[in-house]
Scaffold this active site. Sequence first.
Site, PDB file in Angstrom:
ATOM      1  N   GLY A 118     -31.737  32.220  -2.918  1.00  0.00           N
ATOM      2  CA  GLY A 118     -30.640  31.545  -2.063  1.00  0.00           C
ATOM      3  C   GLY A 118     -31.066  29.893  -1.737  1.00  0.00           C
ATOM      4  CB  ALA A 119     -33.221  27.328  -3.353  1.00  0.00           C
ATOM      5  CG  PHE A 179     -28.817  25.798   7.927  1.00  0.00           C
ATOM      6  CD1 PHE A 179     -28.984  24.653   8.097  1.00  0.00           C
ATOM      7  CD2 PHE A 179     -29.064  26.835   8.938  1.00  0.00           C
ATOM      8  CE1 PHE A 179     -29.329  24.004   9.219  1.00  0.00           C
ATOM      9  CE2 PHE A 179     -29.396  26.215  10.034  1.00  0.00           C
ATOM     10  CZ  PHE A 179     -29.559  25.067  10.498  1.00  0.00           C
ATOM     11  CB  ILE A 180     -32.800  29.062   6.718  1.00  0.00           C
ATOM     12  CG1 ILE A 180     -32.048  29.218   7.990  1.00  0.00           C
ATOM     13  CG2 ILE A 180     -34.356  29.509   6.785  1.00  0.00           C
ATOM     14  CD1 ILE A 180     -32.274  30.616   8.441  1.00  0.00           C
ATOM     15  NE  ARG A 203     -23.363  32.595  -3.842  1.00  0.00           N
ATOM     16  CZ  ARG A 203     -22.660  33.332  -3.082  1.00  0.00           C
ATOM     17  NH1 ARG A 203     -22.074  34.438  -3.623  1.00  0.00           N
ATOM     18  NH2 ARG A 203     -22.723  33.339  -1.655  1.00  0.00           N
ATOM     19  CG  ASP A 235     -22.746  39.170  -6.801  1.00  0.00           C
ATOM     20  OD1 ASP A 235     -23.369  39.062  -5.432  1.00  0.00           O
ATOM     21  OD2 ASP A 235     -21.602  39.944  -6.991  1.00  0.00           O
ATOM     22  CB  ILE A 236     -28.064  38.954  -4.468  1.00  0.00           C
ATOM     23  CG1 ILE A 236     -27.212  38.803  -3.142  1.00  0.00           C
ATOM     24  CG2 ILE A 236     -28.897  37.852  -4.717  1.00  0.00           C
ATOM     25  CD1 ILE A 236     -27.795  38.352  -1.820  1.00  0.00           C
ATOM     26  CE  LYS A 245     -30.328  39.397   7.429  1.00  0.00           C
ATOM     27  NZ  LYS A 245     -30.516  38.682   5.987  1.00  0.00           N
TER      28      LYS A 245
HETATM   29  P1  NDP Z   1     -26.487  30.295   4.394  1.00  0.00           P
HETATM   30  O1  NDP Z   1     -24.929  30.656   4.405  1.00  0.00           O
HETATM   31  O2  NDP Z   1     -26.595  28.827   4.555  1.00  0.00           O
HETATM   32  O3  NDP Z   1     -27.129  30.789   3.178  1.00  0.00           O
HETATM   33  C1  NDP Z   1     -27.016  31.856   2.601  1.00  0.00           C
HETATM   34  C2  NDP Z   1     -27.857  31.922   1.341  1.00  0.00           C
HETATM   35  O4  NDP Z   1     -27.404  33.259   0.633  1.00  0.00           O
HETATM   36  C3  NDP Z   1     -26.963  30.699   0.401  1.00  0.00           C
HETATM   37  O5  NDP Z   1     -27.930  30.291  -0.542  1.00  0.00           O
HETATM   38  C4  NDP Z   1     -25.937  31.615  -0.464  1.00  0.00           C
HETATM   39  O6  NDP Z   1     -25.423  31.272  -1.568  1.00  0.00           O
HETATM   40  C5  NDP Z   1     -26.607  33.035  -0.845  1.00  0.00           C
HETATM   41  N1  NDP Z   1     -26.051  33.989  -0.939  1.00  0.00           N
HETATM   42  C6  NDP Z   1     -25.129  34.727  -0.222  1.00  0.00           C
HETATM   43  N2  NDP Z   1     -24.436  35.633  -0.719  1.00  0.00           N
HETATM   44  C7  NDP Z   1     -24.847  35.897  -1.835  1.00  0.00           C
HETATM   45  C8  NDP Z   1     -24.799  36.516  -3.189  1.00  0.00           C
HETATM   46  N3  NDP Z   1     -23.580  37.614  -3.089  1.00  0.00           N
HETATM   47  N4  NDP Z   1     -25.482  36.216  -4.238  1.00  0.00           N
HETATM   48  C9  NDP Z   1     -26.308  35.189  -4.426  1.00  0.00           C
HETATM   49  N5  NDP Z   1     -26.393  34.462  -3.392  1.00  0.00           N
HETATM   50  C10 NDP Z   1     -25.741  34.634  -2.349  1.00  0.00           C
HETATM   51  O7  NDP Z   1     -27.013  30.671   5.869  1.00  0.00           O
HETATM   52  P2  NDP Z   1     -28.492  30.557   6.453  1.00  0.00           P
HETATM   53  O8  NDP Z   1     -29.279  29.611   5.874  1.00  0.00           O
HETATM   54  O9  NDP Z   1     -27.934  30.638   7.794  1.00  0.00           O
HETATM   55  O10 NDP Z   1     -28.949  32.260   6.295  1.00  0.00           O
HETATM   56  C11 NDP Z   1     -30.175  32.392   5.278  1.00  0.00           C
HETATM   57  C12 NDP Z   1     -30.736  33.844   5.726  1.00  0.00           C
HETATM   58  O11 NDP Z   1     -31.251  33.770   7.143  1.00  0.00           O
HETATM   59  C13 NDP Z   1     -29.781  34.939   5.779  1.00  0.00           C
HETATM   60  O12 NDP Z   1     -30.411  35.970   5.042  1.00  0.00           O
HETATM   61  C14 NDP Z   1     -29.255  35.180   6.977  1.00  0.00           C
HETATM   62  O13 NDP Z   1     -28.927  36.522   7.217  1.00  0.00           O
HETATM   63  C15 NDP Z   1     -30.574  34.937   7.765  1.00  0.00           C
HETATM   64  N6  NDP Z   1     -30.317  34.645   8.977  1.00  0.00           N
HETATM   65  C16 NDP Z   1     -29.688  33.401   9.630  1.00  0.00           C
HETATM   66  C17 NDP Z   1     -29.479  33.006  10.869  1.00  0.00           C
HETATM   67  C18 NDP Z   1     -28.624  31.810  11.422  1.00  0.00           C
HETATM   68  O14 NDP Z   1     -28.510  31.684  12.575  1.00  0.00           O
HETATM   69  N7  NDP Z   1     -28.367  31.022  10.282  1.00  0.00           N
HETATM   70  C19 NDP Z   1     -29.918  33.861  12.013  1.00  0.00           C
HETATM   71  C20 NDP Z   1     -30.782  34.957  11.501  1.00  0.00           C
HETATM   72  C21 NDP Z   1     -31.022  35.642  10.022  1.00  0.00           C
HETATM   73  P3  NDP Z   1     -24.222  30.142  -1.344  1.00  0.00           P
HETATM   74  O15 NDP Z   1     -24.923  28.605  -0.899  1.00  0.00           O
HETATM   75  O16 NDP Z   1     -24.098  29.694  -3.159  1.00  0.00           O
HETATM   76  O17 NDP Z   1     -23.285  30.456  -0.909  1.00  0.00           O
END
Ligand code: NDP
Length: 342
Positions: A7-8, A11-12, A32, A57-58, A169
Amino acid sequence: MSVFISGATGFIAQHIVGQLLEQNYKVIGTARSQAKIDRLQEQFGNNPNFTMEIVEDIAKLDAFDAVIKKHAKDIKFVLHTASPFHFETTDFEKDLLIPAVNGTKGILESIKKYAADSVERVVITSSYAAIIDFKIEDDTNTVMTEANWNPDTWESCQANAVTAYCGSKKFAEQAAWEFLEANKDQVKFKLATVNPVYVFGPQNFDEDVTSKLNTSCEFVNQLVHAKADDPIPALCGGYIDVRDVAKAHILAMQKDELIGQRLLMTNGKFNFQDIADILNEDFPVLKGNIPVGAPHTGAQHKQIGANVDNSKTKSLLGFKFRTLKETIADTAAQILKHEGKL
Ligand code: NDP
């Protein structure tokens, strides 16, 4: 040896990739689609230390097989950040629970199958959502720590999208610890999780500011664009800056003291009143245009809801987290600059 990060594009994750490249790590990221890969690699200046692979798709349990197999001998660290974080669904199993849980189980199974001898450390991006107990979240006599677990079941968490996300989660993190327990003789890796509360802060690249931001930063974006007579939303939670969350992921893969830990990443509570105070005080351009509410009555000024004690995490990590003022001001400044208002 490389760091593999799922998921590079997130945001994080983008901040993690940036900090890893600054520390001269070789990084293999997943996204993706090829279009997302091309964009992110260009944003990182086509850094030769940053390669990427498609994982579509994970939710599919074998999603990581091909790429982990391809790079098996080269991967020393795995950071699993990919997971859906949004509340825009009514099909909670399909859109939240299954991708979160299968993504975690799948990546760990792929490591076991193809990279059991090379992967030494795995860090899973979990969440405070895996810790929260909605029944006592409003109780000021409660203290939540790294030891707490969200008590929801697979069924009860599906009450609404927020509880379903939290369940996703919890069940994903639980699956990781259970996998390690069941397979500790067959894999080499040690595990740690990073459990952040709401994560704010700037997008890693200014050009990624869009009219709608990632779920957590969107709270700030909405208040920046609110009207003066709009009500201030009631939401209250913990806050942490994205740059500190990224740093914690990297320390979790580097430091032996962090093996086996759940790192509860919070620097205190906030509510929307606190965000409104910072926006009104720090950005004259917003004055009169956004709600004022009742200044200095927010969660920064009085206790609202359960206490959270993450002194263990803070002492294990050993660095100071950014303040609410810093993380909100940096988030808002990036938005306003993008809109030509600063
Ligand atoms: P983002 O939505 O920016 O990042 C999510 C990432 O997961 C993206 O790269 C997205 O891909 C990928 N992803 C989601 N669903 C799938 C799927 N079905 N198949 C493949 N890739 C997928 O969110 P954040 O950076 O905020 O979150 C990153 C992690 O941090 C997550 O695990 C989230 O639960 C956790 N988290 C976030 C918090 C927050 O406040 N932001 C707080 C606590 C935990 P794509 O870019 O293509 O959509």
